[in-house]
Design a protein around this motif. Sequence first.
Motif, PDB file in Angstrom:
ATOM      1  N   THR A   2      30.527  37.442  33.218  1.00 56.86           N
ATOM      2  CA  THR A   2      30.359  37.269  34.419  1.00 56.86           C
ATOM      3  C   THR A   2      30.131  35.908  34.815  1.00 56.86           C
ATOM      4  O   THR A   2      28.554  35.596  34.376  1.00 56.86           O
ATOM      5  N   ASP A   3      30.604  35.529  36.032  1.00 53.13           N
ATOM      6  CA  ASP A   3      29.948  34.290  36.761  1.00 53.13           C
ATOM      7  C   ASP A   3      28.864  34.865  37.184  1.00 53.13           C
ATOM      8  O   ASP A   3      28.563  35.536  37.937  1.00 53.13           O
ATOM      9  N   ASP A   5      27.240  33.743  40.174  1.00 49.50           N
ATOM     10  CA  ASP A   5      27.311  33.479  41.525  1.00 49.50           C
ATOM     11  C   ASP A   5      27.781  34.702  42.031  1.00 49.50           C
ATOM     12  O   ASP A   5      27.975  35.029  42.745  1.00 49.50           O
ATOM     13  N   THR A   6      28.644  35.751  41.332  1.00 48.73           N
ATOM     14  CA  THR A   6      29.212  36.613  41.501  1.00 48.73           C
ATOM     15  C   THR A   6      27.590  37.901  41.000  1.00 48.73           C
ATOM     16  O   THR A   6      26.685  37.971  40.396  1.00 48.73           O
ATOM     17  N   ARG A   7      27.831  38.796  42.122  1.00 48.26           N
ATOM     18  CA  ARG A   7      26.749  39.979  42.710  1.00 48.26           C
ATOM     19  C   ARG A   7      26.093  40.396  40.781  1.00 48.26           C
ATOM     20  O   ARG A   7      27.326  40.685  40.699  1.00 48.26           O
ATOM     21  N   CYS A   8      24.899  40.392  40.259  1.00 50.23           N
ATOM     22  CA  CYS A   8      24.770  41.697  39.839  1.00 50.23           C
ATOM     23  C   CYS A   8      25.418  42.848  39.796  1.00 50.23           C
ATOM     24  O   CYS A   8      24.908  43.599  40.811  1.00 50.23           O
ATOM     25  N   GLU A  14      21.375  40.950  44.059  1.00 49.81           N
ATOM     26  CA  GLU A  14      21.142  39.412  43.865  1.00 49.81           C
ATOM     27  C   GLU A  14      22.263  38.914  42.932  1.00 49.81           C
ATOM     28  O   GLU A  14      22.962  39.519  42.834  1.00 49.81           O
ATOM     29  N   THR A  15      21.890  37.915  43.107  1.00 52.83           N
ATOM     30  CA  THR A  15      24.110  37.080  41.912  1.00 52.83           C
ATOM     31  C   THR A  15      23.227  37.378  40.478  1.00 52.83           C
ATOM     32  O   THR A  15      21.881  37.658  40.030  1.00 52.83           O
ATOM     33  N   TYR A  16      24.330  37.604  39.858  1.00 51.73           N
ATOM     34  CA  TYR A  16      23.918  37.464  37.737  1.00 51.73           C
ATOM     35  C   TYR A  16      23.189  36.808  37.580  1.00 51.73           C
ATOM     36  O   TYR A  16      21.920  36.590  36.657  1.00 51.73           O
ATOM     37  N   CYS A  19      19.882  37.780  38.488  1.00 51.23           N
ATOM     38  CA  CYS A  19      19.043  38.960  38.228  1.00 51.23           C
ATOM     39  C   CYS A  19      19.251  38.944  36.854  1.00 51.23           C
ATOM     40  O   CYS A  19      18.362  38.630  35.898  1.00 51.23           O
ATOM     41  N   HIS A  21      21.058  38.025  34.258  1.00 53.64           N
ATOM     42  CA  HIS A  21      21.418  36.928  33.445  1.00 53.64           C
ATOM     43  C   HIS A  21      20.399  36.317  33.041  1.00 53.64           C
ATOM     44  O   HIS A  21      20.506  35.608  31.537  1.00 53.64           O
TER      45      HIS A  21
END
Length: 140
Positions: A2-3, A5-8, A14-16, A19, A21
């Motif tokens: 997962t990128d 900056d994408t939603r977790c 939050e972003t991945y 969060c 990551h």
Amino acid sequence: MTDLDTRCPCGTGETYGACCHRYHAQYDATGQLTAPTPEALMRSRFTAFAVADAPYLRATWHPSTRPASLDLDETLRWYRLDILGSSGSVFETTGTVHFAAYYRFIPGTAPDARVKGVQEENSRFVKETGSWFYLDGDMV
């Protein structure tokens, strides 16, 4: 993967990168499990299923119940997690998480293998040597 900056996938909004990551990356870099509560560990485990991080999943399983190997189903996409209740804080050594995890087949899956559904579980967690572990759970 997962990128950042994408939603977790875990549903916090939050972003991945901000969060789950951080827990995955810390484990990759040091072997340390750093989720501070059972709920945070459950969210990071769900996200590990969503991003196909089998080593993190195995590491967060308590040694007494950890499977010898873990093969993730590549035809499934875990896309939503609802936390329905939780217990256990940074000051405790046991906790629970009641959750519903939603999955569906990925595009391109053969018609006879297409599935979708929800796994609802009451999970038990234990904290040992400063790290939380998934112990087991009862399907609801």
